[in-house]
Design an enzyme around this catalytic site. Structure first.
Site: not given
Length: 269
Positions: A125-126, A143
Site C-alpha cells: 500500500h501507498d 508500505g
C-alpha cells in the site's frame, strides 16, 4: 462498459461496472471487479484477479495468479475505498501482488510505465513506483516505499517501509534495504551497505565517461569527506550545478525522509 473489440473468455467473470477498453484480451478464469478500468490493449492471460478501484494502463500484460488491487495489508485499514493506478506497457508476471493505498498514506498506490515485475514480487500500500523499474523474483516492497525511474532490485530483496530507492540505483539479490539508497547507488547485503555506484547501469543508459567520472568524484566527496553525509553534500553543491546526475544525488540527500541514508559506513549519517 465493455468495448466491442474486447475478447473475453466465457470462463472469466467481468462484474457489472467494470470498464474494458479496446482490444483488451482476457483469458480463462479471470475475475475483474466492478470498479476496475482496463485500458486499451491490456491482456490478462488467465487466472488473474483485478479488484478494488484499480486502473490498468494501455498495453499492460498480467500473467497467471497475479492479484492486482487487493486491500492494503495494514491493521489500520478499515475498508475505506482507496486506489491503485498502474501505467502503460507494464509486464506483471506470475503471482505478483499489488495493493491499493491506505487513507493514512494518501489513499493511493501508483505504478508508472514500462516496468517489469517478475514472479511473486509484491508492491504494498501507498508505494510510488516510477518508470522502467525492474523488480526481480520475490522482491518485497513494504508500505510507503518510493522507487525512482530505472531502479533495479535483485531477487529476494526486501525494502523497509517509507524507504526511498533513487533513480537508476541497483539493489543486489537478497539484500535488506533499511535506509534510503541514493540515485545511481549500488547496495548489497543484509543489512544493506552502499558499495559504490552503478557504473555499468550508468554507462548502459548512455551516460558519457566524463560525466561518470564527475559522479564518482562527487560520491567520494560525499561519503569519504570529514563531515556528515548531508553536510558534505551541501558543501559541494556549487561545484556541480552543471552536472544533472550529481544534482539528482544532492537533491535526493537534501530531501526530507523518514529514513536515514544508506552509506558505506553504518556509523556515518
Amino acid at each position: 462498459m465493455i468495448a466491442a473489440s474486447a475478447r473475453i473468455h466465457p470462463l472469466s467473470v467481468i462484474e457489472d461496472g467494470a470498464v474494458i477498453g479496446e482490444n483488451v484480451v482476457i483469458g480463462p478464469f479471470c475475475h475483474v471487479g466492478p470498479k476496475v478500468v482496463l485500458g486499451d490493449d491490456v491482456e490478462l492471460l488467465s487466472h488473474v484477479v483485478v479488484t478494488g478501484r484499480t486502473t490498468v494502463g494501455r498495453g499492460t500484460r498480467i500473467f497467471p495468479s497475479a492479484v492486482i488491487g487487493g486491500d492494503p495489508q495494514s491493521i489500520h485499514h478499515g475498508g475505506e475505498e482507496t486506489t491503485l493506478t498502474i501505467g502503460e506497457r507494464n509486464t506483471i508476471r506470475e503471482g505478483v501482488t499489488m495493493n491499493t493505498g491506505t487513507t493514512d498514506g494518501g489513499g493511493k498506490t501508483v505504478v508508472g510505465d514500462g516496468n517489469l515485475f517478475l514472479a511473486y514480487s509484491h508492491i504494498a500500500h501507498d508505494c510510488i513506483v516510477g518508470n522502467n523499474v525492474i523488480l526481480s523474483n520475490n522482491v518485497m516492497l513494504a508500505g510507503h516505499v518510493t522507487l525512482e525511474d530505472r531502479a533495479i532490485l535483485g531477487g529476494g530483496s526486501a525494502v523497509h517501509q517509507f524507504t526511498r530507492v533513487g533513480r537508476q540505483a541497483f539493489v543486489g539479490g537478497l539484500s535488506a534495504v533499511s535506509y534510503d539508497v541514493i540515485p545511481y547507488g549500488m547496495l548489497n547485503g543484509n543489512p544493506g551497505i552502499l558499495g559504490g555506484l552503478n557504473v555499468v547501469g550508468m554507462s548502459r543508459a548512455g551516460m558519457d565517461k566524463p560525466t561518470i567520472h564527475r559522479v564518482r568524484r562527487a560520491y567520494k566527496q560525499i561519503f569519504e569527506g570529514e563531515g556528515s553525509i548531508r553536510s558534505n553534500a551541501a558543501a559541494i553543491r556549487g561545484e556541480y550545478l552543471d552536472c544533472a546526475p550529481v544534482m539528482h544525488i544532492l537533491d535526493f540527500i537534501a530531501s526530507d525522509s523518514d529514513r536515514a541514508l544508506s552509506s558505506p559506513n553504518r556509523n556515518k549519517g
